[in-house]
Design an enzyme around this catalytic site. Sequence first.
Site, short mmCIF file in Angstrom:
data_model
loop_
_atom_site.label_atom_id
_atom_site.label_comp_id
_atom_site.label_asym_id
_atom_site.label_seq_id
_atom_site.Cartn_x
_atom_site.Cartn_y
_atom_site.Cartn_z
N HIS A 266 33.75 27.77 -4.02
CA HIS A 266 32.42 28.04 -3.48
C HIS A 266 32.41 27.96 -1.95
O HIS A 266 31.99 28.90 -1.26
CB HIS A 266 31.43 27.02 -4.07
CG HIS A 266 30.02 27.18 -3.62
ND1 HIS A 266 29.06 27.85 -4.36
CD2 HIS A 266 29.37 26.76 -2.49
CE1 HIS A 266 27.90 27.83 -3.71
NE2 HIS A 266 28.06 27.17 -2.57
N GLU A 267 32.92 26.85 -1.43
CA GLU A 267 32.91 26.67 0.03
C GLU A 267 33.82 27.68 0.72
O GLU A 267 33.52 28.13 1.83
CB GLU A 267 33.28 25.23 0.40
CG GLU A 267 32.37 24.14 -0.19
CD GLU A 267 30.89 24.30 0.10
OE1 GLU A 267 30.54 24.89 1.14
OE2 GLU A 267 30.07 23.86 -0.75
N HIS A 270 31.84 30.72 1.38
CA HIS A 270 31.05 30.58 2.62
C HIS A 270 31.95 30.76 3.85
O HIS A 270 31.59 31.43 4.81
CB HIS A 270 30.42 29.19 2.70
CG HIS A 270 29.21 29.00 1.83
ND1 HIS A 270 28.10 29.81 1.91
CD2 HIS A 270 28.91 28.08 0.88
CE1 HIS A 270 27.17 29.40 1.05
NE2 HIS A 270 27.64 28.34 0.40
N GLU A 296 24.83 32.53 0.33
CA GLU A 296 25.01 32.00 -1.03
C GLU A 296 25.59 33.08 -1.95
O GLU A 296 26.32 32.77 -2.89
CB GLU A 296 23.65 31.49 -1.53
CG GLU A 296 23.71 30.36 -2.53
CD GLU A 296 24.40 29.09 -2.04
OE1 GLU A 296 24.97 28.38 -2.88
OE2 GLU A 296 24.39 28.81 -0.81
#
Lengths: 501, 501
Positions: A266-267, A270, A296
């Site tokens: 997830h990170e 980003h 997101e």
Amino acid sequence: MSRYYERLKPYMEKAMALQTALTLFQWDNETAAPKEAGEYTSQVIGTLSDEYYKTYINDEVKYLLDKLAGKKEQEALSEQEKAIVKEIQRMDQQLRPVPAEEYKAFSTLTAKSSSIWAKAKADNDYKKFAPVLEEMIEYQKRFARYRKHGRQKLYDILLNDFEPGFNMEQLDIFFGKIKTELVPFIQEVEKKMDKVEKSYEYDRYPIEKQKEFCNWISSYLGFNFNRGILSESAHPFTTNLHNHDVRYTNHYTEEGIEDSIFSAIHETGHALYEFGVKDEYTLTPVGTGTSMGMHESQSRFFENVIGKSEEFWTPIYSRLVDLFPEQLKNTSVKDFIKGVNKSKPSLIRTQSDELTYPLHILVRYEIEKEIIEHGANVKSLPKMWNQKYKEYLGVEPETDTEGILQDVHWSTGDFGYFPSYALGSAVAAQIYYYMKSVMPLEEYLKEGNLLPIREFLKEKVHQYGKSKTTNEILKEMTGEEFTADYYIKYLKEKYQKIYNL
Amino acid sequence: MSRYYERLKPYMEKAMALQTALTLFQWDNETAAPKEAGEYTSQVIGTLSDEYYKTYINDEVKYLLDKLAGKKEQEALSEQEKAIVKEIQRMDQQLRPVPAEEYKAFSTLTAKSSSIWAKAKADNDYKKFAPVLEEMIEYQKRFARYRKHGRQKLYDILLNDFEPGFNMEQLDIFFGKIKTELVPFIQEVEKKMDKVEKSYEYDRYPIEKQKEFCNWISSYLGFNFNRGILSESAHPFTTNLHNHDVRYTNHYTEEGIEDSIFSAIHETGHALYEFGVKDEYTLTPVGTGTSMGMHESQSRFFENVIGKSEEFWTPIYSRLVDLFPEQLKNTSVKDFIKGVNKSKPSLIRTQSDELTYPLHILVRYEIEKEIIEHGANVKSLPKMWNQKYKEYLGVEPETDTEGILQDVHWSTGDFGYFPSYALGSAVAAQIYYYMKSVMPLEEYLKEGNLLPIREFLKEKVHQYGKSKTTNEILKEMTGEEFTADYYIKYLKEKYQKIYNL
């Protein structure tokens, strides 16, 4: 070349330098700073924030912005300069109407409100938090009123801060579809879910090996360790000083493996966004992801859309098994995919699965509308919260700690923020279907070839930073504006496929 | 209460916030930042430095300082306010006479000069560095000339920046004593040194265990881990954001144990100084150690004066042996003390021992005088360097890498800095004899009771920050001004005692 723009530039450079310093203080605070530093460091942060505000909000900048809004001046600007001026104007319109003293009082309240919330949450004592929440709501409504033009709705003004171009009209349609299409589908899915085994997640995983795998998978996805670093903090997050210094944190516990792996993916999503912003844009007001929702979308595209697919894990699952042979000896890649996608309605948003996640946001969206548009009484909120959880998710919190007190956002005045989380998932799905139509996405994943995926996103999304809005990016890429349809379709197809519904 | 002072305060707060941010960027750069971040981050640092300069150097601050210099205004100020105004005046006198464009050009040169030096050092190519060095010298002389009053010597102006109140007259006496008293003594010591065994230092020490011991000893000395953190970097250093956030780094290699332990003790000495500054002073211009020399006195007091004494190690040596039983099985605490104090003239300042260290500084002091006061030609410096090393230390560099190119200081224009290192050792010795006269210092060490030592230094030195000069602190503590006599006495007594000379 505009001489007004030349005069604006030093203000912009100063503001960017101050903002970058503030980002570094925040990173340092979460990852390194000693326990008792806060009281003194917050004085420094207060002074720098104040300087940041004054750098943009002053008569000279106002004069330059007015000049630069003129047709002739606009013609003299490059596309990049136009985008930068537009972004500074947006900030100006957001900040200037609010009297400086009120903004300062609000900042002072913000500095302490999240610790009051944290205490109330720890003590399961909503009454302690209620007065602060009421004050926060009053500030947000007042500030929105200062900025209001004509018949504009207050909540639309707040939504627009996080998701430029979006409003209640669109979100009502979006959440309406979630309610009518997803709620019954989820009820159907849940019936099958009890049979899904995921005993691997109840085993123990040594932290050093988890770190090794997480670092590796980040690198596999394209995290550039010459231009970024990893660290640890209580809650994972990504930040950046510029596009050559991108940082994220993870957290590790011995119990279970999913948390750290999917946080890393997830990170990294980003981080890839920030790495991908054009060099010419970085350290300018348009040098970062265009909105909360688009950001997101990138993290969730990697975490959920591809990161929880069988194709993604096919070439790399054996690497995980090699690191944890005992823990995973009875788990095939298909079992693992069933496991990581297992859905079960629960009380806590941050621990919820991909399928039920939007319902958590639906609850918050409806409550925020009640608060901002219909003057809902602060006292009535816990009950409202619990009723909506029961209605949409079929579960009811027994305490406010696991109910209305669970999220930090309202304590810092961030009303209008939550919808971006759900929008992000929907944007990710829309991009996903478009990508599948122009490239052999599944094949790439099975080959372990992430480069064309990353390059596509860089070219179509990342490079622009804030110089295009979410809707402009989607329209130029796919030919369509934002729509929730792909999201619903994606969730249904995915769950039907994995569990043979 | 002075209204001029009230008007000065916001400038001070802004400057302190910017300075604290710059400190954090520097820390981050040495300990965390990714490899390729520098080019972009340096733009941010450049802008913040510029803002710092402009915050103090402007007409309003000049006006306020002039007003505050008046007798009536001085009377209205508290002691603390007076000290702060004096310190801002000092900075003003240092910066204002230099034209802003020249200062900017100098900063630009500084930004690249240390990497040119590093390359020249790596390539053993003094010719590559010489033109930059010449430019640096020109800048420093020009800037000193702008600031010169009457018959003031240029080198005195530079010395004063690092060691307020000190000048060549005093330093000539100081280094004169070192030359006449220490050079022959060292020659005598060296004859005995070949017999000193320190085979333990040629063993291997696992890094994790070294870290464990270093953290422990830092804590033993009084490092407060709630108000400070440790990290790692190529060269150990200490810094602080304020007195509640003090940070130092260490470095570790498997070969040998002395480096990391005595770096930990040295840096803890610096850290205790910053922890000890009064709360009312921190985040003001007087909220840090009073001078380079006084700071170095604190680190060397802990590292050398007490940290290499048998009394200090008596209660704790077994702890080190417990961690490294194999490596230290043939080394008694007396052997260890002989080992860590072993003296041998060498070429590299940073690797030299306590006894020969001041001779390295003597060489640099004499060369700096030649450069600044007598216009020594840049081409002549390597030869001058080598001759002095031969004369004072009896060793001669075979390359400029281990000769004149070894230190970074001149590449960044820091002329007048080196003497502070030697002054620090001398101040430490002067404080040591005074402490012995007022407390049972050796007993405390043998009991492992560091608290009275730390409390003494806090009360007599640390708390004042920059509000008193080195000489004021020494005079108020010991009744005497600075003198080199204790230093000579200390070194002679110490080496006579350990090696029965």
